[in-house]
Structure formats: structure tokens, C-alpha cells
Write an enzyme that holds these catalytic residues in place. Structure first.
Site, PDB file in Angstrom:
ATOM      1  N   HIS A 122       0.762  -1.160   0.013  1.00 35.88           N
ATOM      2  CA  HIS A 122      -0.019   0.073   0.077  1.00 35.88           C
ATOM      3  C   HIS A 122       0.915   1.385  -0.115  1.00 35.88           C
ATOM      4  O   HIS A 122       2.027   1.175   0.525  1.00 35.88           O
ATOM      5  CB  HIS A 122      -1.010  -0.131   1.308  1.00 35.88           C
ATOM      6  CG  HIS A 122      -1.953   0.989   1.347  1.00 35.88           C
ATOM      7  ND1 HIS A 122      -1.589   2.218   1.681  1.00 35.88           N
ATOM      8  CD2 HIS A 122      -3.257   0.859   1.094  1.00 35.88           C
ATOM      9  CE1 HIS A 122      -2.864   3.061   1.614  1.00 35.88           C
ATOM     10  NE2 HIS A 122      -3.808   1.998   1.407  1.00 35.88           N
ATOM     11  N   ASP A 199       2.867  -4.676   7.964  1.00 29.42           N
ATOM     12  CA  ASP A 199       1.602  -3.972   7.905  1.00 29.42           C
ATOM     13  C   ASP A 199       0.256  -4.879   7.896  1.00 29.42           C
ATOM     14  O   ASP A 199      -0.080  -5.577   7.109  1.00 29.42           O
ATOM     15  CB  ASP A 199       1.692  -3.244   6.511  1.00 29.42           C
ATOM     16  CG  ASP A 199       0.247  -2.600   6.159  1.00 29.42           C
ATOM     17  OD1 ASP A 199      -0.732  -2.671   7.067  1.00 29.42           O
ATOM     18  OD2 ASP A 199       0.312  -2.036   5.132  1.00 29.42           O
ATOM     19  N   GLN A 202      -4.900  -5.281   6.969  1.00 30.96           N
ATOM     20  CA  GLN A 202      -5.735  -6.163   6.133  1.00 30.96           C
ATOM     21  C   GLN A 202      -5.958  -7.354   7.027  1.00 30.96           C
ATOM     22  O   GLN A 202      -6.711  -8.214   6.959  1.00 30.96           O
ATOM     23  CB  GLN A 202      -5.546  -6.394   4.741  1.00 30.96           C
ATOM     24  CG  GLN A 202      -5.783  -5.149   4.069  1.00 30.96           C
ATOM     25  CD  GLN A 202      -7.095  -4.724   4.040  1.00 30.96           C
ATOM     26  OE1 GLN A 202      -8.021  -5.320   4.147  1.00 30.96           O
ATOM     27  NE2 GLN A 202      -7.266  -3.286   3.524  1.00 30.96           N
ATOM     28  N   LYS A 225     -10.740  -0.694  10.588  1.00 33.25           N
ATOM     29  CA  LYS A 225     -10.771  -2.003   9.665  1.00 33.25           C
ATOM     30  C   LYS A 225     -11.273  -3.143  10.394  1.00 33.25           C
ATOM     31  O   LYS A 225     -11.258  -4.302  10.016  1.00 33.25           O
ATOM     32  CB  LYS A 225      -9.518  -2.127   8.973  1.00 33.25           C
ATOM     33  CG  LYS A 225      -9.451  -0.926   7.706  1.00 33.25           C
ATOM     34  CD  LYS A 225      -8.216  -1.393   6.983  1.00 33.25           C
ATOM     35  CE  LYS A 225      -7.488  -0.177   6.344  1.00 33.25           C
ATOM     36  NZ  LYS A 225      -8.169   0.144   5.012  1.00 33.25           N
ATOM     37  N   CYS A 363      -4.685   2.311  -3.690  1.00 35.54           N
ATOM     38  CA  CYS A 363      -3.619   2.960  -3.201  1.00 35.54           C
ATOM     39  C   CYS A 363      -2.273   1.889  -3.134  1.00 35.54           C
ATOM     40  O   CYS A 363      -1.324   1.688  -2.359  1.00 35.54           O
ATOM     41  CB  CYS A 363      -3.774   3.215  -1.715  1.00 35.54           C
ATOM     42  SG  CYS A 363      -4.800   4.509  -1.261  1.00 35.54           S
TER      43      CYS A 363
END
Ligand code: PMP
Length: 404
Positions: A122, A199, A202, A225, A363
Site C-alpha cells: 500500500h 503492515d 488487512q 478496519k 493505493c
């Protein structure tokens, strides 16, 4: 087995209609909807324990401080961090990555030193490193992917040199759905004395994550999220690393003493939390994690996988369908293009049917370039979605296909 209808009652927005059609919300990778309990917890906090936290002698301030620090402990338990000092509240994934990029580069990187990213990152895990590259002359190296959208681990191994200082990759891709082999990535980096930042924006909503089990050095994710409020997120860092990193921003809360000659910094985790934190949002965040725990992350993962397979199977039967990302280990995100229908047209027409999907580059422009496309249509699922909604979505995609 999850009782989906029962769960859906917890999310008032899911009963909404758009353009006179029942809303089908398949944009969960961008942000998730909020259960009643999260919104109620926030309302309750504002009405009952609103006072600025830390250093307050009065009752309300102490109650608010306790709620905020309990939220930190809640996050700690959720991700199995060794200590609450390892949980830093941030504005989200993006701010957390910027914090590491800035502080780590300041302390540990010289001109010519290298950071390893992957092609599926991202923008929020690319641009902060580019800012540091411009400032300090560090070099960015990129792990490539295969046709299924999986990282080439052999290429990854070959990227290491004696100048490699850090590896920063997504745990799960927001475009391809690929769940990257975190353990292998971390082991390899550690063999080269390089720490790893994952990261988890998600990954965290869809699977169990365990900081100590992974032995990861830094891990970041956003509350919004995972059914929590916006403007809130987490940097997890091993205490050893966080102790060694310089502060990211200056201000109140993060100091021990201040004079015009010299300032000393507060201990962890406050050293990285300048200014009044979102002590109300943190309690909503804690409630979101409670909610997920009540349903059970393993049950969530299994059900979402079922939805993913159900939708993928049907999409693949359509003529001219291209699905981007077919990793063996994949989360509930499907990016696709149908024949030469523009992703934007597909998104707009599905919207008219009440179906919310995301279109564009998500993104991840370098990944789009790698795939040779400008954008995709992305449907992303949550445990509150149903197979009936997927049937409607498939019918919608077929209808759009018929129009072009
Ligand atoms: N990384 C990934 C993989 C993401 O999917 C996102 C959100 N789309 C981000 C980082 C950025 O998260 P936020 O905007 O909440 O900071």
C-alpha cells in the site's frame, strides 16, 4: 457456525437501503461497519468519563485514564504482546508506519543503507520510506511477485546485503488478498540481523495474529478496519526496539521534564504519544476487539473463507473474467476485471444496484503497474456478509457484463 442474521442485527447500517435497494456492503477492506456496542461504548464514555487523561487528580480524569490504559491492555491481549508498553496508540496504520520510518531511519540508517519492501505494498508502506530516502539517501529494494500474486521468496533472500537494515511488508495485501508467509519472512530477516515491520491493516480483522509467536519486531494496524472507530490505530514494537528509537513527535505527554536547555522523554509507551490521545476512541477500539473475540476470530476466518470461495467460484465461470491474486493462502478480498469493462463503470453500475465495491488503484499504483492495469474492481467481505448477498453481486456483475 455463526448466526449471521443475529450478527447483522448488531450493525444498524446493514439494514439501510440505497437507491431503494438493500445495501450490500462489500467494501470492508477500506473500512468496516461498526456494531452497536462500539458506538454505545463511545457514547457512554463521552457522557460519563470525559476528562483529559494522565496527571489528573480528579475522579473523572482518573476514570478516563483507567479506561484508556485498560484499552491498551485489551489490545495487548488481542495481539499477544508481552507488555502494554509495547502498544503505542497512533492515528492509524499510516501514522504508525511513518513513525517507524522516521524514528528508525534517524537512529539506525545511514546513506546507502537499505530497506526491503514488496511490490504489493500500500502507498502508506512506500511513501514514508521514500520521504526518508529523499532526506537521508537510503535505498529501497522491492520483493517481486509471481503470477498468483505470491512473494518470490528466493528473490527476497537475494535482496539482502550487509547494508540491509529493515524489512517492511504487508501481512495481507489489500488488492490481491495474499497472506504473506510472515514466519519465513521474519526468520530470514533475523538471520541477517534485520528487524521486520508487518503492515497488518488487512490481516488483523481476518486472522489470529500473535506478536510473540511471530517474533515480529514492529506490527501496525488500524482500528477502523476491525470494527472500531476511525482515527485510531496501533504500533506494536518490541520493547527493546522502542526503547532504542527516538521520539517521533514532540509535545505534552511524551516528556519527563522540560526546560529550555534540555528535555528528557517519558517512558514507554508515552514517549511516542505526544499530545492528548483519543482516549474515547481507544475505549471504542477495545470494545470492537471484545466484539470480535466474542464471535471468535477463527470462526470469522473460516466463514469469510467460505464466502471468498463461493464468490470466486462463480466469478471464474464468467467469460472474460480476470481475477488478480490467486495465492494459496488468501484472505477475503477479490480484485477483478471483466473483459474490457472499465473498473469505474462496473463500480458505478453495481452501486446503482445497492452494491458497494471499491474501484481504482487501491493505493497500490506500483502493483497496478506490475500487473499492467490501471485499476480493478474490488469486493471485500466481512463475517456479516452472506451468500445471498454474493448471489446478488454475481447477478449484478452479469447484468453489467450484458450491457457492454
Ligand atoms: N496498509 C494496507 C494494507 C491497507 O489496506 C491500508 C488501508 N487501505 C493501509 C495500510 C492504510 O491504513 P489507514 O488509512 O487506516 O492508515
Amino acid at each position: 457456525m455463526l448466526d449471521i442474521q443475529f450478527i447483522r442485527n448488531d450493525f444498524p447500517i446493514l439494514s439501510k437501503e440505497v437507491y431503494g435497494k438493500p445495501l450490500i456492503y462489500f467494501d470492508n477492506a477500506a473500512t468496516t461497519q461498526k456494531p452497536r456496542s462500539v458506538v454505545e461504548r463511545i457514547e457512554k464514555a463521552y457522557y460519563n468519563v470525559n476528562a483529559n487523561i494522565h496527571r489528573g487528580v480528579h475522579f473523572l480524569s482518573q476514570a478516563a485514564t483507567e479506561a484508556h490504559e485498560n484499552a491498551r491492555k485489551r489490545v495487548q491481549r488481542f495481539i499477544n504482546a508481552a507488555s502494554p508498553n509495547e502498544v503505542i496508540f497512533t492515528r492509524g496504520t499510516t501514522e504508525a508506519i511513518n513513525l517507524v520510518a522516521s524514528s528508525f531511519t534517524d537512529a539506525f540508517m545511514e546513506e546507502g543503507d537499505e530497506v526491503i519492501l514488496s511490490v504489493m505494498e500500500h502507498h502508506s508502506n512506500i511513501v514514508p520510506w521514500q520521504l526518508q530516502a529523499a532526506r537521508k539517501g537510503i535505498t529501497i529494494k522491492v520483493i517481486p511477485i509471481n503470477a498468483k500474486g505470491e512473494l518470490y521468496l528466493d528473490s527476497y533472500r537475494e535482496l539482502f546485503t550487509e547494508r540491509t537494515r529493515l524489512v517492511s511488508v504487508s501481512h495481507m495485501s489489500n488488492v490481491l488478498g495474499t497472506i504473506n508467509p510472515a514466519e519465513e519472512i521474519i526468520k530470514e530477516a533475523h538471520a541477517h540481523n534485520a528487524p521486520v515491520l508487518l503492515d497488518g491493516a488487512q490481516a488483523v480483522p481476518h486472522m489470529q495474529v500473535d506478536m510473540q509467536g511471530l517474533d515480529v519486531d514492529f506490527y501496525v494496524f488500524s482500528a477502523h478496519k476491525i470494527y472500531g472507530p476511525t482515527g485510531m490505530g496501533i504500533l506494536y514494537g518490541k520493547e527493546d526496539w522502542l526503547d532504542k528509537l527516538p521520539p517521533y513527535q514532540g509535545g505534552g505527554e511524551m516528556i519527563a521534564t522540560v526546560s529550555f536547555e534540555k528535555t528528557t522523554f517519558n517512558e514507554l509507551p508515552f514517549k511516542f504519544e505526544a499530545g492528548t490521545p483519543d482516549y474515547i476512541g481507544s475505549t471504542g477500539f477495545a470494545e470492537a476487539l471484545e466484539y470480535v473475540d466474542r464471535i471468535g476470530i477463527d470462526a470469522i476466518a473460516a466463514y469469510e473463507h467460505e464466502l471468498l470461495e463461493y464468490a470466486t467460484r462463480q466469478l471464474k465461470q464468467m467469460e472474460g473474467m480476470r481475477i488478480f491474486g490467486e495465492a494459496a493462502h488468501k484472505g477475503a478480498v477479490i480484485s477483478f476485471l471483466l473483459k474490457d469493462t472499465h473498473h469505474y463503470d462496473m463500480g458505478m453500475l453495481l452501486d446503482r444496484l445497492g452494491i458497494a465495491v471499491r474501484t481504482g488503484h487501491h493505493c497500490a499504483q506500483p502493483l497496478m503497474k506490475e500487473l499492467g492495469i490501471e485499476g480493478t474492481v474490488r469486493a471485500s467481505f466481512s463475517f456479516y456478509n452472506t451468500k445471498e448477498e454474493i448471489d446478488q453481486f454475481i447477478a449484478g456483475v452479469e447484468r453489467v457484463a450484458g450491457m457492454f
